[in-house]
Write a protein that holds these residues in place. Structure first.
Motif, PDB file in Angstrom:
ATOM      1  N   ARG A  27     -59.199  10.791 -19.959  1.00 42.55           N
ATOM      2  CA  ARG A  27     -58.857  12.056 -20.628  1.00 42.55           C
ATOM      3  C   ARG A  27     -57.754  12.777 -19.863  1.00 42.55           C
ATOM      4  NH1 ARG A  27     -59.566  15.162 -16.287  1.00 42.55           N
ATOM      5  NH2 ARG A  27     -61.662  15.448 -15.541  1.00 42.55           N
ATOM      6  N   PHE A  28     -57.034  13.582 -20.626  1.00 36.95           N
ATOM      7  CA  PHE A  28     -56.097  14.531 -20.032  1.00 36.95           C
ATOM      8  C   PHE A  28     -56.663  15.894 -20.401  1.00 36.95           C
ATOM      9  CE2 PHE A  28     -52.013  17.019 -20.658  1.00 36.95           C
ATOM     10  CZ  PHE A  28     -51.805  17.228 -19.297  1.00 36.95           C
ATOM     11  N   ALA A  29     -56.838  16.767 -19.401  1.00 46.23           N
ATOM     12  CA  ALA A  29     -57.606  17.996 -19.639  1.00 46.23           C
ATOM     13  C   ALA A  29     -56.842  19.234 -19.180  1.00 46.23           C
ATOM     14  CB  ALA A  29     -58.950  17.889 -18.915  1.00 46.23           C
ATOM     15  N   PRO A  30     -55.769  19.570 -19.869  1.00 46.59           N
ATOM     16  CA  PRO A  30     -54.970  20.724 -19.420  1.00 46.59           C
ATOM     17  C   PRO A  30     -55.596  22.064 -19.806  1.00 46.59           C
ATOM     18  CG  PRO A  30     -54.059  19.838 -21.443  1.00 46.59           C
ATOM     19  CD  PRO A  30     -55.220  18.955 -21.078  1.00 46.59           C
ATOM     20  N   SER A  31     -55.226  23.088 -19.079  1.00 43.87           N
ATOM     21  CA  SER A  31     -55.595  24.459 -19.441  1.00 43.87           C
ATOM     22  C   SER A  31     -54.363  25.091 -20.077  1.00 43.87           C
ATOM     23  CB  SER A  31     -55.974  25.256 -18.186  1.00 43.87           C
ATOM     24  OG  SER A  31     -57.119  24.685 -17.608  1.00 43.87           O
ATOM     25  N   VAL A  48     -50.373   8.709 -17.129  1.00 47.65           N
ATOM     26  CA  VAL A  48     -51.247   7.868 -16.296  1.00 47.65           C
ATOM     27  C   VAL A  48     -52.588   7.662 -17.013  1.00 47.65           C
ATOM     28  CG1 VAL A  48     -52.649   7.878 -14.168  1.00 47.65           C
ATOM     29  CG2 VAL A  48     -50.214   8.393 -14.049  1.00 47.65           C
ATOM     30  N   ALA A  49     -53.137   8.749 -17.544  1.00 47.75           N
ATOM     31  CA  ALA A  49     -54.446   8.650 -18.222  1.00 47.75           C
ATOM     32  C   ALA A  49     -54.347   7.749 -19.438  1.00 47.75           C
ATOM     33  CB  ALA A  49     -54.927  10.040 -18.628  1.00 47.75           C
ATOM     34  N   SER A  50     -53.301   7.947 -20.218  1.00 51.24           N
ATOM     35  CA  SER A  50     -53.161   7.173 -21.449  1.00 51.24           C
ATOM     36  C   SER A  50     -52.937   5.682 -21.157  1.00 51.24           C
ATOM     37  CB  SER A  50     -52.033   7.782 -22.257  1.00 51.24           C
ATOM     38  OG  SER A  50     -51.497   6.874 -23.128  1.00 51.24           O
ATOM     39  N   ALA A  51     -52.154   5.404 -20.101  1.00 50.46           N
ATOM     40  CA  ALA A  51     -51.835   3.998 -19.785  1.00 50.46           C
ATOM     41  C   ALA A  51     -53.072   3.237 -19.306  1.00 50.46           C
ATOM     42  CB  ALA A  51     -50.755   3.950 -18.703  1.00 50.46           C
ATOM     43  N   ARG A  52     -54.058   3.958 -18.783  1.00 49.70           N
ATOM     44  CA  ARG A  52     -55.235   3.280 -18.236  1.00 49.70           C
ATOM     45  C   ARG A  52     -56.406   3.214 -19.202  1.00 49.70           C
ATOM     46  NH1 ARG A  52     -52.001   4.430 -14.731  1.00 49.70           N
ATOM     47  NH2 ARG A  52     -51.746   3.175 -12.845  1.00 49.70           N
ATOM     48  N   ALA A  81     -58.981   5.116 -26.713  1.00 42.39           N
ATOM     49  CA  ALA A  81     -59.945   5.730 -25.784  1.00 42.39           C
ATOM     50  C   ALA A  81     -59.267   6.667 -24.772  1.00 42.39           C
ATOM     51  CB  ALA A  81     -60.751   4.655 -25.071  1.00 42.39           C
ATOM     52  N   PHE A  82     -58.110   7.199 -25.155  1.00 39.29           N
ATOM     53  CA  PHE A  82     -57.486   8.268 -24.354  1.00 39.29           C
ATOM     54  C   PHE A  82     -57.772   9.579 -25.086  1.00 39.29           C
ATOM     55  CE2 PHE A  82     -53.673  11.078 -24.375  1.00 39.29           C
ATOM     56  CZ  PHE A  82     -53.822  11.594 -23.085  1.00 39.29           C
ATOM     57  N   LEU A  83     -58.459  10.495 -24.425  1.00 39.54           N
ATOM     58  CA  LEU A  83     -58.858  11.751 -25.068  1.00 39.54           C
ATOM     59  C   LEU A  83     -58.085  12.933 -24.497  1.00 39.54           C
ATOM     60  CD1 LEU A  83     -62.770  11.403 -25.134  1.00 39.54           C
ATOM     61  CD2 LEU A  83     -61.090  10.377 -26.650  1.00 39.54           C
ATOM     62  N   LEU A  84     -57.919  13.935 -25.341  1.00 36.27           N
ATOM     63  CA  LEU A  84     -57.332  15.195 -24.890  1.00 36.27           C
ATOM     64  C   LEU A  84     -58.440  16.237 -24.921  1.00 36.27           C
ATOM     65  CD1 LEU A  84     -54.891  17.049 -24.260  1.00 36.27           C
ATOM     66  CD2 LEU A  84     -54.553  17.263 -26.727  1.00 36.27           C
ATOM     67  N   ARG A  85     -58.557  17.013 -23.871  1.00 39.13           N
ATOM     68  CA  ARG A  85     -59.566  18.086 -23.843  1.00 39.13           C
ATOM     69  C   ARG A  85     -58.885  19.382 -23.414  1.00 39.13           C
ATOM     70  NH1 ARG A  85     -63.645  16.149 -20.290  1.00 39.13           N
ATOM     71  NH2 ARG A  85     -62.911  17.328 -18.514  1.00 39.13           N
ATOM     72  N   ILE A  86     -59.133  20.431 -24.147  1.00 36.13           N
ATOM     73  CA  ILE A  86     -58.509  21.717 -23.837  1.00 36.13           C
ATOM     74  C   ILE A  86     -59.468  22.530 -22.961  1.00 36.13           C
ATOM     75  CG2 ILE A  86     -57.589  23.861 -24.827  1.00 36.13           C
ATOM     76  CD1 ILE A  86     -55.791  21.449 -25.384  1.00 36.13           C
ATOM     77  N   PRO A 118     -57.704  10.909 -30.366  1.00 38.25           N
ATOM     78  CA  PRO A 118     -58.582  11.208 -31.500  1.00 38.25           C
ATOM     79  C   PRO A 118     -58.727  12.715 -31.718  1.00 38.25           C
ATOM     80  CG  PRO A 118     -59.683   9.775 -29.880  1.00 38.25           C
ATOM     81  CD  PRO A 118     -58.412  10.234 -29.264  1.00 38.25           C
ATOM     82  N   ARG A 119     -58.880  13.094 -32.951  1.00 36.55           N
ATOM     83  CA  ARG A 119     -59.080  14.514 -33.291  1.00 36.55           C
ATOM     84  C   ARG A 119     -60.408  14.660 -34.018  1.00 36.55           C
ATOM     85  NH1 ARG A 119     -53.196  16.694 -33.358  1.00 36.55           N
ATOM     86  NH2 ARG A 119     -52.202  14.848 -32.550  1.00 36.55           N
ATOM     87  N   PRO A 120     -61.063  15.807 -34.027  1.00 33.02           N
ATOM     88  CA  PRO A 120     -60.635  17.012 -33.342  1.00 33.02           C
ATOM     89  C   PRO A 120     -60.813  16.888 -31.827  1.00 33.02           C
ATOM     90  CG  PRO A 120     -62.816  17.332 -34.281  1.00 33.02           C
ATOM     91  CD  PRO A 120     -62.368  15.963 -34.695  1.00 33.02           C
ATOM     92  N   VAL A 121     -60.069  17.650 -31.066  1.00 33.30           N
ATOM     93  CA  VAL A 121     -60.202  17.585 -29.612  1.00 33.30           C
ATOM     94  C   VAL A 121     -61.351  18.497 -29.171  1.00 33.30           C
ATOM     95  CG1 VAL A 121     -57.741  17.168 -29.281  1.00 33.30           C
ATOM     96  CG2 VAL A 121     -58.617  19.493 -29.087  1.00 33.30           C
ATOM     97  N   MET A 122     -61.909  18.167 -28.021  1.00 31.67           N
ATOM     98  CA  MET A 122     -62.940  19.042 -27.452  1.00 31.67           C
ATOM     99  C   MET A 122     -62.242  20.251 -26.839  1.00 31.67           C
ATOM    100  SD  MET A 122     -65.791  18.159 -24.574  1.00 31.67           S
ATOM    101  CE  MET A 122     -66.948  17.286 -25.604  1.00 31.67           C
TER     102      MET A 122
END
Ligand code: GLU
Length: 283
Positions: free
Chosen positions: A10-14, A29-33, A38-43, A71-75
């Protein structure tokens, strides 16, 4: 990681500013691995005073421009406050309310010693002033701290450990109880007016999303000890970690969200392509 298990990252930015090159690197880096899909974005927007919808919209746009898909919706952490409250309730027997402000903590720490005050990944090492207060005494102006000594005792552990596939891969990183108490201490699990903290929310969410590989900057390496302890207390699995290098500016300073000149947005407006961004990051 178990054989055949999905590598979920996951990539989890604020959303407290525009994404800069450091964020682009972390996301790539997260997406490539991750395994496909199975690469998720979390806010991570628990800090309502600092987060802005416009920055969240910019995150979606800049990541899509970089060529990433998720994938959407994001957490979104602001939707999950009841889940964090339940986790905090489970940990309550090991917690206490704390009314100390930064100034009180500095004063308590300065009394016995000269020079730099002891600090760890969660800030100044809390001297324990409020440790004897019961949770029944908690009020709105308090933060909630984990009594780290009681936590280790409850787990009957004198050491915690995790694996990192980037830093000394193949070896287990371990930290003893005494090192945790001296170098990290009683961390905050619920901040004033938030109902949670970064540490509690990130642990609960990584488990809820089935993240098997946590990729993030090396600056968070020491926070991982806190996360591993919380995983043990909440009976959650410990993922594998990948703490990657930090992206610095030409003067060697770590990039921060306020450096707008290095934002992905500004680079795009100057005509950079996603390929240019990868080249700038040596990817
Ligand atoms: N929201 C955190 C940050 O932007 C995420 C850190 C993490 O990946 O655990 O620094």
């Amino acid at each position: 990681m178990a054989c055949g298990a999905v590598r979920r990252t996951r990539f989890a930015p604020s959303p407290t500013g525009l994404l800069h090159l450091g964020h682009a690197y972390a996301a790539l880096v997260a997406s490539a691995r991750a395994d496909p899909g199975a690469f998720l974005l979390r806010i991570e927007d628990i800090d309502r005073d600092r987060c802005r919808p416009a920055f969240e919209a910019a995150i979606f746009e800049d990541l899509a421009w970089l060529g990433l898909a998720w994938p959407r919706p994001v957490m979104r952490q602001s939707d999950r406050l009841p889940v964090y409250r339940d986790a905090l309730l489970r940990l309550a027997p090991l917690c206490y309310p704390c009314r100390c402000r930064r100034g009180d903590i500095r004063a308590a720490l300065s009394a016995p010693q000269e020079g730099a005050l002891p600090a760890g990944p969660d800030g100044l090492i809390y001297p324990g002033t409020c440790r004897a207060r019961p949770m029944s005494d908690a009020s709105d102006g308090d933060v909630i701290r984990l009594d780290a000594a009681r936590a280790f005792d409850a787990l009957r552990l004198d050491r915690i450990a995790f694996r990192d596939e980037a830093i000394r891969p193949g070896q287990v990183h371990g930290l003893g109880r005494a090192e945790f108490l001296d170098g990290i201490g009683d961390v905050i699990l619920s901040r004033r007016g938030m109902g949670t903290s970064y540490h509690l929310a990130v642990v609960v969410d990584d488990a809820a999303q089935g993240i098997s590989l946590v990729t993030r900057g090396k600056d968070l390496f020491d926070s991982t000890w806190i996360h591993v302890l919380l995983q043990k207390l909440l009976e959650l699995p410990t993922p594998v970690y990948h703490h990657h290098r930090l992206i610095r500016d030409d003067a060697g300073k770590r990039l921060a969200k306020r450096d707008d000149s290095r934002s992905i947005r500004a680079l795009r407006e100057d005509g950079a392509t996603p390929g240019d961004i990868r080249r700038l990051l040596s990817l």
